[in-house]
Design a protein around this motif. Structure first.
Motif, PDB file in Angstrom:
ATOM      1  N   LYS A   1     -25.729   1.933 -37.341  1.00 51.36           N
ATOM      2  CA  LYS A   1     -25.188   0.978 -36.389  1.00 51.36           C
ATOM      3  C   LYS A   1     -23.829   1.480 -35.911  1.00 51.36           C
ATOM      4  O   LYS A   1     -22.920   1.666 -36.710  1.00 51.36           O
ATOM      5  N   THR A   2     -23.715   1.718 -34.607  1.00 50.79           N
ATOM      6  CA  THR A   2     -22.431   2.087 -34.034  1.00 50.79           C
ATOM      7  C   THR A   2     -21.493   0.886 -34.141  1.00 50.79           C
ATOM      8  O   THR A   2     -21.907  -0.249 -33.888  1.00 50.79           O
ATOM      9  N   ILE A   3     -20.259   1.138 -34.525  1.00 49.27           N
ATOM     10  CA  ILE A   3     -19.279   0.061 -34.703  1.00 49.27           C
ATOM     11  C   ILE A   3     -18.210   0.202 -33.641  1.00 49.27           C
ATOM     12  O   ILE A   3     -17.554   1.245 -33.532  1.00 49.27           O
ATOM     13  N   HIS A   4     -18.045  -0.853 -32.857  1.00 48.25           N
ATOM     14  CA  HIS A   4     -17.032  -0.888 -31.807  1.00 48.25           C
ATOM     15  C   HIS A   4     -16.422  -2.284 -31.811  1.00 48.25           C
ATOM     16  O   HIS A   4     -17.012  -3.231 -31.301  1.00 48.25           O
ATOM     17  N   LEU A   5     -15.256  -2.405 -32.407  1.00 53.37           N
ATOM     18  CA  LEU A   5     -14.616  -3.709 -32.571  1.00 53.37           C
ATOM     19  C   LEU A   5     -13.515  -3.931 -31.556  1.00 53.37           C
ATOM     20  O   LEU A   5     -12.921  -2.983 -31.024  1.00 53.37           O
ATOM     21  N   THR A   6     -13.214  -5.184 -31.317  1.00 55.40           N
ATOM     22  CA  THR A   6     -12.098  -5.572 -30.457  1.00 55.40           C
ATOM     23  C   THR A   6     -10.827  -5.645 -31.296  1.00 55.40           C
ATOM     24  O   THR A   6     -10.887  -5.641 -32.535  1.00 55.40           O
ATOM     25  N   GLN A   7      -9.702  -5.773 -30.639  1.00 54.65           N
ATOM     26  CA  GLN A   7      -8.446  -5.910 -31.382  1.00 54.65           C
ATOM     27  C   GLN A   7      -8.446  -7.197 -32.205  1.00 54.65           C
ATOM     28  O   GLN A   7      -7.939  -7.215 -33.325  1.00 54.65           O
ATOM     29  N   THR A   8      -9.039  -8.241 -31.681  1.00 51.95           N
ATOM     30  CA  THR A   8      -9.122  -9.499 -32.430  1.00 51.95           C
ATOM     31  C   THR A   8      -9.913  -9.307 -33.717  1.00 51.95           C
ATOM     32  O   THR A   8      -9.516  -9.794 -34.782  1.00 51.95           O
ATOM     33  N   GLN A   9     -11.014  -8.585 -33.646  1.00 44.43           N
ATOM     34  CA  GLN A   9     -11.805  -8.312 -34.849  1.00 44.43           C
ATOM     35  C   GLN A   9     -11.039  -7.416 -35.816  1.00 44.43           C
ATOM     36  O   GLN A   9     -11.048  -7.649 -37.025  1.00 44.43           O
ATOM     37  N   LEU A  10     -10.359  -6.417 -35.293  1.00 44.24           N
ATOM     38  CA  LEU A  10      -9.562  -5.536 -36.158  1.00 44.24           C
ATOM     39  C   LEU A  10      -8.430  -6.306 -36.833  1.00 44.24           C
ATOM     40  O   LEU A  10      -8.081  -6.031 -37.978  1.00 44.24           O
ATOM     41  N   ALA A  11      -7.866  -7.287 -36.126  1.00 45.10           N
ATOM     42  CA  ALA A  11      -6.787  -8.097 -36.696  1.00 45.10           C
ATOM     43  C   ALA A  11      -7.267  -8.910 -37.895  1.00 45.10           C
ATOM     44  O   ALA A  11      -6.474  -9.243 -38.773  1.00 45.10           O
ATOM     45  N   GLN A  12      -8.558  -9.216 -37.952  1.00 46.34           N
ATOM     46  CA  GLN A  12      -9.100  -9.927 -39.103  1.00 46.34           C
ATOM     47  C   GLN A  12      -9.218  -9.006 -40.313  1.00 46.34           C
ATOM     48  O   GLN A  12      -9.301  -9.472 -41.447  1.00 46.34           O
ATOM     49  N   ILE A  13      -9.219  -7.720 -40.059  1.00 46.61           N
ATOM     50  CA  ILE A  13      -9.301  -6.730 -41.139  1.00 46.61           C
ATOM     51  C   ILE A  13      -7.906  -6.379 -41.645  1.00 46.61           C
ATOM     52  O   ILE A  13      -7.657  -6.323 -42.842  1.00 46.61           O
ATOM     53  N   CYS A  14      -6.987  -6.138 -40.715  1.00 42.21           N
ATOM     54  CA  CYS A  14      -5.618  -5.744 -41.056  1.00 42.21           C
ATOM     55  C   CYS A  14      -4.699  -6.205 -39.937  1.00 42.21           C
ATOM     56  O   CYS A  14      -4.971  -5.949 -38.758  1.00 42.21           O
ATOM     57  N   THR A  15      -3.592  -6.839 -40.284  1.00 43.22           N
ATOM     58  CA  THR A  15      -2.699  -7.397 -39.272  1.00 43.22           C
ATOM     59  C   THR A  15      -1.614  -6.433 -38.792  1.00 43.22           C
ATOM     60  O   THR A  15      -0.757  -6.822 -38.011  1.00 43.22           O
ATOM     61  N   SER A  16      -1.657  -5.193 -39.222  1.00 43.29           N
ATOM     62  CA  SER A  16      -0.736  -4.198 -38.676  1.00 43.29           C
ATOM     63  C   SER A  16      -1.154  -3.897 -37.233  1.00 43.29           C
ATOM     64  O   SER A  16      -2.259  -3.416 -36.977  1.00 43.29           O
ATOM     65  N   THR A  17      -0.263  -4.166 -36.300  1.00 44.36           N
ATOM     66  CA  THR A  17      -0.550  -3.933 -34.886  1.00 44.36           C
ATOM     67  C   THR A  17      -0.801  -2.458 -34.619  1.00 44.36           C
ATOM     68  O   THR A  17      -1.718  -2.106 -33.864  1.00 44.36           O
ATOM     69  N   LEU A  18      -0.021  -1.572 -35.233  1.00 42.82           N
ATOM     70  CA  LEU A  18      -0.226  -0.144 -35.026  1.00 42.82           C
ATOM     71  C   LEU A  18      -1.605   0.278 -35.546  1.00 42.82           C
ATOM     72  O   LEU A  18      -2.314   1.038 -34.879  1.00 42.82           O
ATOM     73  N   TRP A  19      -1.985  -0.214 -36.716  1.00 41.43           N
ATOM     74  CA  TRP A  19      -3.306   0.114 -37.248  1.00 41.43           C
ATOM     75  C   TRP A  19      -4.393  -0.306 -36.262  1.00 41.43           C
ATOM     76  O   TRP A  19      -5.304   0.463 -35.963  1.00 41.43           O
ATOM     77  N   GLN A  20      -4.280  -1.509 -35.742  1.00 39.10           N
ATOM     78  CA  GLN A  20      -5.262  -2.009 -34.774  1.00 39.10           C
ATOM     79  C   GLN A  20      -5.307  -1.116 -33.526  1.00 39.10           C
ATOM     80  O   GLN A  20      -6.392  -0.740 -33.061  1.00 39.10           O
ATOM     81  N   GLN A  21      -4.133  -0.791 -32.989  1.00 42.69           N
ATOM     82  CA  GLN A  21      -4.068   0.016 -31.772  1.00 42.69           C
ATOM     83  C   GLN A  21      -4.657   1.412 -31.990  1.00 42.69           C
ATOM     84  O   GLN A  21      -5.411   1.911 -31.151  1.00 42.69           O
ATOM     85  N   LEU A  22      -4.312   2.035 -33.103  1.00 48.81           N
ATOM     86  CA  LEU A  22      -4.854   3.362 -33.391  1.00 48.81           C
ATOM     87  C   LEU A  22      -6.356   3.310 -33.628  1.00 48.81           C
ATOM     88  O   LEU A  22      -7.091   4.217 -33.203  1.00 48.81           O
ATOM     89  N   MET A  23      -6.821   2.259 -34.271  1.00 52.76           N
ATOM     90  CA  MET A  23      -8.259   2.115 -34.474  1.00 52.76           C
ATOM     91  C   MET A  23      -8.984   1.953 -33.138  1.00 52.76           C
ATOM     92  O   MET A  23     -10.055   2.524 -32.935  1.00 52.76           O
ATOM     93  N   LEU A  24      -8.397   1.198 -32.233  1.00 56.49           N
ATOM     94  CA  LEU A  24      -9.015   0.997 -30.913  1.00 56.49           C
ATOM     95  C   LEU A  24      -9.195   2.322 -30.182  1.00 56.49           C
ATOM     96  O   LEU A  24     -10.214   2.530 -29.515  1.00 56.49           O
ATOM     97  N   THR A  25      -8.222   3.223 -30.332  1.00 61.09           N
ATOM     98  CA  THR A  25      -8.314   4.510 -29.634  1.00 61.09           C
ATOM     99  C   THR A  25      -9.390   5.407 -30.231  1.00 61.09           C
ATOM    100  O   THR A  25      -9.797   6.376 -29.592  1.00 61.09           O
ATOM    101  N   ARG A  26      -9.836   5.068 -31.441  1.00 62.25           N
ATOM    102  CA  ARG A  26     -10.822   5.914 -32.130  1.00 62.25           C
ATOM    103  C   ARG A  26     -12.210   5.279 -32.175  1.00 62.25           C
ATOM    104  O   ARG A  26     -13.097   5.787 -32.839  1.00 62.25           O
ATOM    105  N   MET A  27     -12.373   4.189 -31.468  1.00 64.13           N
ATOM    106  CA  MET A  27     -13.669   3.517 -31.397  1.00 64.13           C
ATOM    107  C   MET A  27     -14.523   4.178 -30.324  1.00 64.13           C
ATOM    108  O   MET A  27     -13.992   4.700 -29.356  1.00 64.13           O
ATOM    109  N   PRO A  28     -15.824   4.146 -30.377  1.00 66.36           N
ATOM    110  CA  PRO A  28     -16.591   3.543 -31.463  1.00 66.36           C
ATOM    111  C   PRO A  28     -16.723   4.493 -32.648  1.00 66.36           C
ATOM    112  O   PRO A  28     -16.551   5.699 -32.510  1.00 66.36           O
TER     113      PRO A  28
END
Length: 163
Positions: free
Chosen positions: A6-33
Motif C-alpha cells: 500500500k502506497t502511503i501518502h499522508l497530509t500534514q494533518t495526518q502527519l501531525a497526529q503522528i508527531c507534532t514537530s512542524t519540521l518533521w511534518q514538512q520534511l515528511m511531506l517532501t518525501r511522500m509518497p
C-alpha cells in the motif's frame, strides 16, 4: 500470490497526529509518497535524525503528561484517541500511583524543561513510574536523547494506523 503493498501518502494533518514537530511534518511531506509501511518507517527515521533540540521539544509538547488524562480533553484533541490508547493501562492505576506519577512528572518537567516522554503502550502505571524515577536522575542531554528515542517509538506505533 504476492502480497499487496500500500502506497502511503499522508497530509500534514495526518502527519501531525503522528508527531507534532512542524519540521518533521514538512520534511515528511517532501518525501511522500512512501512505497510501503517499511519505507514509511525508514523515511520517518531519516527525518527524525535531522531534528534539532527545538524540533524535539515541539514534538514532546504534543503529548499529554503521563497520567494526566484531563489534559487529553483540554489541549491535545488532535491525537487524543491515540494518546488514550497509548496510556490505556495508566487509567487503571491506583490513586497513590497516579499521585506519584503527577509528583514525579512535575519534578521532571521542572528539572529538564519538558515533560517525561515514554512509549507507555503495554506498560502498567507502576512500570512507567519506575522508569520516571530512574530517568529523573539523568542529566538533561541524556534525557533529551531518551525522550527522542521514546518519541520515535510512539510515532512508529501511530504510523501503524496508516499501513
Amino acid at each position: 500470490m504476492g502480497s499487496e503493498t500500500k502506497t502511503i501518502h499522508l497530509t500534514q494533518t495526518q502527519l501531525a497526529q503522528i508527531c507534532t514537530s512542524t519540521l518533521w511534518q514538512q520534511l515528511m511531506l517532501t518525501r511522500m509518497p512512501c512505497t510501503d509501511y517499511s519505507h514509511f518507517c525508514q523515511t520517518a527515521d531519516e527525518v527524525f535524525a535531522q531534528l534539532s533540540e527545538t524540533d524535539w521539544l515541539e514534538a514532546f509538547a504534543g503529548h499529554p503528561m503521563i497520567g494526566d488524562l484531563a489534559t487529553l480533553q483540554k489541549k491535545y484533541s488532535q491525537g487524543k484517541h491515540l494518546s488514550e490508547q497509548e496510556q490505556g493501562q495508566v487509567t487503571q492505576a491506583s490513586e497513590g500511583v497516579l499521585k506519584d506519577l503527577l509528583y514525579y512528572n512535575q519534578a521532571y518537567l521542572e528539572k529538564f524543561g519538558f515533560i517525561f516522554i515514554i512509549c507507555a503502550s503495554k506498560q502498567s502505571a507502576e512500570q512507567i513510574l519506575h522508569q520516571l524515577q530512574v530517568r529523573i536522575r539523568n542529566n538533561r542531554n541524556q534525557e533529551l536523547l531518551n525522550a527522542a528515542t521514546e518519541q520515535q517509538k510512539i510515532s512508529h506505533l501511530r504510523m501503524e494506523y496508516y499501513q
